[in-house]
Design an enzyme around this catalytic site. Structure first.
Site, PDB file in Angstrom:
ATOM      1  N   HIS A   1      51.392  30.603  45.490  1.00 34.55           N
ATOM      2  CA  HIS A   1      52.169  29.372  45.565  1.00 34.55           C
ATOM      3  C   HIS A   1      53.602  29.717  45.959  1.00 34.55           C
ATOM      4  CE1 HIS A   1      49.135  27.597  42.408  1.00 34.55           C
ATOM      5  NE2 HIS A   1      48.598  27.788  43.597  1.00 34.55           N
TER       6      HIS A   1
HETATM    7  C1  LIG Z   1      43.253  32.525  45.628  1.00 35.61           C
HETATM    8  C2  LIG Z   1      43.999  31.261  45.902  1.00 35.61           C
HETATM    9  C3  LIG Z   1      43.816  30.151  45.086  1.00 35.61           C
HETATM   10  C4  LIG Z   1      44.523  28.972  45.328  1.00 35.61           C
HETATM   11  N1  LIG Z   1      44.271  27.883  44.540  1.00 35.61           N
HETATM   12  C5  LIG Z   1      44.957  26.741  44.741  1.00 35.61           C
HETATM   13  C6  LIG Z   1      44.713  25.578  43.936  1.00 35.61           C
HETATM   14  O1  LIG Z   1      43.843  25.562  43.083  1.00 35.61           O
HETATM   15  N2  LIG Z   1      45.465  24.475  44.150  1.00 35.61           N
HETATM   16  C7  LIG Z   1      46.443  24.441  45.092  1.00 35.61           C
HETATM   17  O2  LIG Z   1      47.111  23.412  45.203  1.00 35.61           O
HETATM   18  N3  LIG Z   1      46.666  25.509  45.901  1.00 35.61           N
HETATM   19  C8  LIG Z   1      45.950  26.650  45.749  1.00 35.61           C
HETATM   20  N4  LIG Z   1      46.164  27.728  46.567  1.00 35.61           N
HETATM   21  C9  LIG Z   1      47.171  27.588  47.639  1.00 35.61           C
HETATM   22  C10 LIG Z   1      46.563  26.917  48.870  1.00 35.61           C
HETATM   23  O3  LIG Z   1      45.503  27.672  49.343  1.00 35.61           O
HETATM   24  C11 LIG Z   1      47.655  26.766  49.926  1.00 35.61           C
HETATM   25  O4  LIG Z   1      48.667  25.913  49.412  1.00 35.61           O
HETATM   26  C12 LIG Z   1      47.160  26.129  51.221  1.00 35.61           C
HETATM   27  O5  LIG Z   1      46.023  26.784  51.697  1.00 35.61           O
HETATM   28  C13 LIG Z   1      48.283  26.180  52.233  1.00 35.61           C
HETATM   29  O6  LIG Z   1      47.874  25.635  53.461  1.00 35.61           O
HETATM   30  P1  LIG Z   1      48.681  26.012  54.789  1.00 35.61           P
HETATM   31  O7  LIG Z   1      47.999  25.339  55.907  1.00 35.61           O
HETATM   32  O8  LIG Z   1      50.119  25.767  54.562  1.00 35.61           O
HETATM   33  O9  LIG Z   1      48.542  27.611  54.922  1.00 35.61           O
HETATM   34  P2  LIG Z   1      47.247  28.536  55.045  1.00 35.61           P
HETATM   35  O10 LIG Z   1      46.072  27.905  54.439  1.00 35.61           O
HETATM   36  O11 LIG Z   1      47.647  29.878  54.529  1.00 35.61           O
HETATM   37  O12 LIG Z   1      47.010  28.631  56.606  1.00 35.61           O
HETATM   38  C14 LIG Z   1      47.939  29.294  57.445  1.00 35.61           C
HETATM   39  C15 LIG Z   1      47.167  29.913  58.599  1.00 35.61           C
HETATM   40  O13 LIG Z   1      48.124  30.388  59.552  1.00 35.61           O
HETATM   41  C16 LIG Z   1      47.661  31.605  60.106  1.00 35.61           C
HETATM   42  N5  LIG Z   1      48.827  32.325  60.653  1.00 35.61           N
HETATM   43  C17 LIG Z   1      49.844  32.900  59.969  1.00 35.61           C
HETATM   44  N6  LIG Z   1      50.733  33.449  60.823  1.00 35.61           N
HETATM   45  C18 LIG Z   1      50.267  33.213  62.076  1.00 35.61           C
HETATM   46  C19 LIG Z   1      50.747  33.533  63.375  1.00 35.61           C
HETATM   47  N7  LIG Z   1      51.906  34.191  63.558  1.00 35.61           N
HETATM   48  N8  LIG Z   1      49.998  33.165  64.453  1.00 35.61           N
HETATM   49  C20 LIG Z   1      48.822  32.475  64.295  1.00 35.61           C
HETATM   50  N9  LIG Z   1      48.319  32.157  63.072  1.00 35.61           N
HETATM   51  C21 LIG Z   1      49.040  32.504  61.978  1.00 35.61           C
HETATM   52  C22 LIG Z   1      47.013  32.302  58.921  1.00 35.61           C
HETATM   53  O14 LIG Z   1      46.085  33.297  59.337  1.00 35.61           O
HETATM   54  C23 LIG Z   1      46.350  31.122  58.186  1.00 35.61           C
HETATM   55  O15 LIG Z   1      45.013  30.940  58.583  1.00 35.61           O
HETATM   56  C24 LIG Z   1      45.457  28.912  46.385  1.00 35.61           C
HETATM   57  C25 LIG Z   1      45.642  30.025  47.221  1.00 35.61           C
HETATM   58  C26 LIG Z   1      44.909  31.184  46.996  1.00 35.61           C
HETATM   59  C27 LIG Z   1      45.083  32.348  47.913  1.00 35.61           C
END
Ligand SMILES: Cc1cc2nc3c(=O)[nH]c(=O)nc-3n(C[C@H](O)[C@H](O)[C@H](O)COP(=O)(O)OP(=O)(O)OC[C@H]3O[C@@H](n4cnc5c(N)ncnc54)[C@H](O)[C@@H]3O)c2cc1C
Ligand code: SF4
Length: 586
Positions: free
Chosen positions: A513
Site C-alpha cells: 500500500h
Molecule cells: C499481496 C497483495 C495484497 C493486496 N491486497 C489488497 C487488498 O486486500 N485491498 C486493497 O485495497 N489493495 C490490496 N493490494 C493493493 C492492490 O493490489 C493495488 O492497490 C492495486 O493493484 C493497484 O492498481 P494499479 O493499477 O495502480 O497498479 P498495479 O496493479 O500494480 O498495476 C501496474 C502495472 O504497471 C506495470 N508497469 C509498471 N511500470 C511499467 C512501465 N515502466 N512500463 C510498462 N508497464 C509498467 C506493472 O507491471 C503492473 O502490471 C494488495 C497488493 C498486494 C501485492
C-alpha cells in the site's frame, strides 16, 4: 535506434486495475487505446489453474507473479543522513508485474476512504488546531461526495460483498456506522464468517465497538457484473493473497474487465513492453507519446494524443522524474512536488492461541474478516492524544499458508523439537487481531532518483527515504492495546502482542500500500496533478493510482484507487475531450 509507430488516441503505461478501468471506459467512448505492459500476458485458465495456483513456494516465496528485483528495484534508506542501498529482494511490499498487475494477487479488501480522509488537513485543523510544521498533510481537492458514484460503480464492477452501514443517510444495523453516505447497498451480501470472526465480533461488541464484515472482492455468491462478466462463489480455499484465483471468485482485472476489452477492435495491448520515458514537445508543454523497449531490446516511440500513467505509485513517480516532468521535491527546502508525501502504513497485531477450540485458519479468503472502524480516521476524539488519523482493527482469516504460518507463543524456542511440537499444537488453534494504521505525510519521507545505482538501461533507480513518524508511533501505541483487549475477550488461552517498534524495516512483508509521490491537490505549488489527475504541466498527461493520495488512510487503498480512476476517466471523456486543455486553471 528508436523506431516510430503509428499514432493512437491514448497510450496507457501499465495494465493493472487502473489501466483496465481507463481502457474500458475510453474504448467505450470510441477512442483508439493502446496499453503497454512491461510484464507478460496472464489469464485464469492458463496461469492460475486450481491444480497449481496454490503453490506457495512458487508464487509467494519465489515471487512467481511479482516484479523481479533483477528486472527493476529501488534503493532504500530510513533518512537523508543514510546512504540508500538497492533492495535486492522485495520484502515489505510486492509490486505487481504483468497483465492485471497486483490486482491478480491482491486480497480483495475493498474499502471506501472516510469523507474526512479527503480533507485531512482542513478537517483536522478545524477540529484540533494547526498541524505540526513538518506534517505535510494536504486535502485531495476532490471530496467523498464527488467520488461516491464512482465508488458505487467500482463496487458493482467487482461485485463487492458487504453490509452497508449508511444508505441515503439511514444507519443500517450491522454495517459500518462511520462510513460516508452511500447511494446503494453492496451488490452482494457479506461472506460467511468462521469461528474467529464470530469470537472477534462478540468481544468487540462487549467493549461497545461496532463490528461489521470486511467489504470483500471474494464472492459470497454467483454474480454477473455490469459488463456481463460472471464470477463464481468463493470456496474459501485460503490462497488469495499473493496468488491468482483459479475459481473466477476473486474480482481482478482478468475476471471483471479484460475479456470484454480484448474483444474491442479499438483496444490494443503490448505485453513485455517497458516504458522508459514520456516524451514532450520542444517547449515541454505537451506529451507527444512514450518511448518503450521490448524484450529483444528494440526501442520504440509510440505517439499518442493522451498519455496516462497507470504503472503504480513507485513507477509513476520514477517515470515523471526520468522524463523531467514537474519539479522534483526537495525535503530540505520543502519546494518541488514530484516524489513528495510518500506514505505507507503502520501495522501491528495480537495473536490469540486457543487451547481446546479449533480456528482452522486454512479455511479462509483474502477479504474474509470482521472489522471495527471505531478507531479509524477521525471516528474518535483525538484531543490531547498528540496524533491524527487512526486505523481499523480486524480479525481476518486470509490464509494459513503452511510454509509461512507457524505462530507459537513467545516462550517457545525458535527451532528444534520443542518448536516443532508447538507448531503442531497451535497450527489449527490460532487467530490474529490486526491493526491497519494510517500514515500521515511528513516533510522528510519522499521519493527521488538515486545518485549512484542504475538499472539495466543505465537509468537511475528510484530512491525511497522513509521512516515511521512520531504521529505513526503514537497512533500504533494507542491502537495496539485496543486490539490486545479485543483479543483477550475472544476466549483464548494466551495472547501474544506483536507491537510495531523501531524504524521502518524494508524486509518483512507489511502491505503493498505504497502511496504518494504524484499527489493530487488544488495548487501546482503543492501537488503534481489537479483534482482530475491531470498534470499541472502537461494537460494531455494524466496520472492515476494511489500515488495521488496526499497521505495514506487507515484502509486498504484499491476501493479509493478504483473510484479515483473512474472519476478521472469521466473527466477526460466529458470535460477534456470536448475542450482539450487544463481542466483547472491555477
Ligand atoms: C499481496 C497483495 C495484497 C493486496 N491486497 C489488497 C487488498 O486486500 N485491498 C486493497 O485495497 N489493495 C490490496 N493490494 C493493493 C492492490 O493490489 C493495488 O492497490 C492495486 O493493484 C493497484 O492498481 P494499479 O493499477 O495502480 O497498479 P498495479 O496493479 O500494480 O498495476 C501496474 C502495472 O504497471 C506495470 N508497469 C509498471 N511500470 C511499467 C512501465 N515502466 N512500463 C510498462 N508497464 C509498467 C506493472 O507491471 C503492473 O502490471 C494488495 C497488493 C498486494 C501485492
Ligand atoms: S479464497 Fe476464494 S476468491 Fe480467494 S483464491 Fe480461493 S476461491 Fe478464489
Amino acid at each position: 535506434m528508436t523506431k516510430q509507430l503509428p499514432r493512437v488516441d491514448v497510450v496507457l503505461v501499465g495494465f493493472g486495475w487502473t489501466g483496465a478501468i481507463f481502457a474500458e471506459k475510453l474504448t467505450a467512448a470510441g477512442l483508439d487505446v493502446l496499453a503497454l505492459e512491461r510484464g507478460p500476458w496472464r489469464d485464469t485458465p492458463s496461469d492460475f489453474a486450481t491444480t497449481f495456483a496454490q503453490d506457495e513456494l512458487r508464487y509467494y516465496w519465489r515471487h512467481g507473479m511479482f516484479q523481479e528485483a533483477s528486472q527493476d528495484t529501488l534503493t532504500f534508506r530510513n533518512n537523508s543522513a543514510q546512504t540508500a542501498l538497492p533492495m535486492r529482494r522485495w520484502g515489505s511490499f510486492l509490486p505487481g508485474n504483468g497483465v492485471g498487475g497486483a490486482g491478480v494477487h491482491w486480497n480483495g479488501q475493498t474499502y471506501r476512504f472516510l469523507p474526512s480522509d479527503f480533507v485531512a488537513r482542513s478537517h483536522n485543523e478545524e477540529r484540533y488546531g494547526p498541524l505540526p510544521a513538518d506534517m505535510t498533510v494536504q486535502d485531495y481537492g476532490v471530496t467523498y461526495e464527488e467520488l461516491e458514484p464512482h465508488f458505487d460503480y467500482f463496487e458493482k464492477i467487482c461485485g463487492i460483498c458487504g453490509q452497508a452501514g449508511n444508505v441515503d443517510g439511514e444507519t443500517i444495523e450491522g454495517g459500518n456506522p462511520f462510513e460516508g453516505m452511500r447511494s446503494d447497498q453492496y451488490p452482494n451480501p457479506p461472506m460467511r464468517m468462521t469461528f474467529s470472526q464470530d469470537r472477534f465480533a462478540a468481544s468487540a461488541r462487549a467493549l461497545g465497538l461496532n463490528p461489521f464484515p470486511v467489504p470483500s472482492a471474494n464472492m459470497s455468491r454467483a454474480y454477473v457484473n455490469p459488463l456481463g462478466m460472471q464470477l463464481a462463489p468463493c470456496t474459501y480455499c485460503g490462497f488469495c493473497e499473493k496468488h491468482g484465483c483459479g475459481n473466477y471468485s476473486k474480482a481482478s482485472p482478468q475476471t471483471t474487465i479484460i475479456p470484454v476489452l480484448m474483444q474491442r477492435p479499438n483496444f490494443g495491448l503490448r505485453t513485455n513492453s517497458e516504458v522508459l520515458s514520456v516524451e514532450k514537445t520542444p517547449d515541454g508543454k505537451h506529451a507527444t507519446g512514450v518511448t518503450y523497449v521490448d524484450t529483444s531490446g528494440e526501442v520504440w516511440f509510440q505517439p499518442a494524443d493522451i498519455v496516462i500513467l497507470c504503472a503504480y505509485p513507485l513507477q509513476n513517480t520514477r517515470l515523471l522524474l526520468l522524463s523531467e516532468i514537474g519539479t522534483p521535491y526537495d525535503p530540505r527546502t520543502g519546494e518541488g512536488v514530484v516524489g513528495k508525501n510518500y506514505c505507507y502504513q503502520v501495522m501491528s497485531s495480537a495473536t490469540v492461541f486457543f487451547e481446546d477450540e479449533y480456528t482452522n485458519g486454512f479455511v479462509g479468503a483474502g477479504a474474509l474478516g470482521m472489522v471495527v472502524d471505531d478507531y479509524n480516521g477521525d471516528n474518535f476524539d483525538h484531543s490531547g492524544l498528540g496524533f491524527i488519523g487512526g486505523g481499523y482493527i480486524a480479525c481476518g482469516t486470509t490464509n494459513a499458508r503452511p510454509i509461512e504460518s507457524h505462530p507459537v507463543p513467545e516462550d517457545v524456542p525458535r527451532w528444534g523439537s520443542a518448536w516443532k511440537r508447538a507448531v503442531r499444537e497451535n497450527f489449527l488453534k490460532t487467530t490474529s487481531v490486526g491493526v491497519h494504521g494510517s500514515s500521515m505525510a511528513h516533510r522528510s519521507n519522499h521519493l527521488d532518483l538515486d545518485p549512484t545505482y542504475k538499472d539495466v538501461w543505465g537509468r537511475p533507480l528510484l530512491r525511497m527515504t522513509y521512516d515511521f513518524t512520531l504521529n505513526d508511533r503514537r497512533l500504533t501505541e494507542h491502537l495496539t492495546p485496543v486490539a490486545e483487549e479485543i483479543a483477550h475477550g475472544m476466549g483464548g488461552a494466551h495472547v501474544k502482542v506483536n507491537a510495531r517498534r523501531g524504524s521502518y524495516d524494508s524486509e518483512p512483508y507489511q502491505t503493498t500500500h505504497n502511496t504518494g509521490g504524484t499527489i493530487m491537490g488544488t495548487d501546482p505549488a503543492s501537488s503534481v496533478v489537479n483534482r482530475y489527475g491531470q498534470s499541472w504541466d502537461l494537460p494531455n498527461l494524466f496520472v492515476t493510482g494511489a500515488g495521488l493520495f496526499p497521505q495514506n488512510a487507515g484502509y486498504n487503498p484499491t476501493g479509493t484507487v478504483g473510484a479515483l480512476a473512474y472519476w478521472s476517466v469521466d473527466a477526460i471523456i466529458n470535460r477534456y475531450l470536448p475542450d482539450p486543455g487544463p481542466l483547472v486553471r491555477p
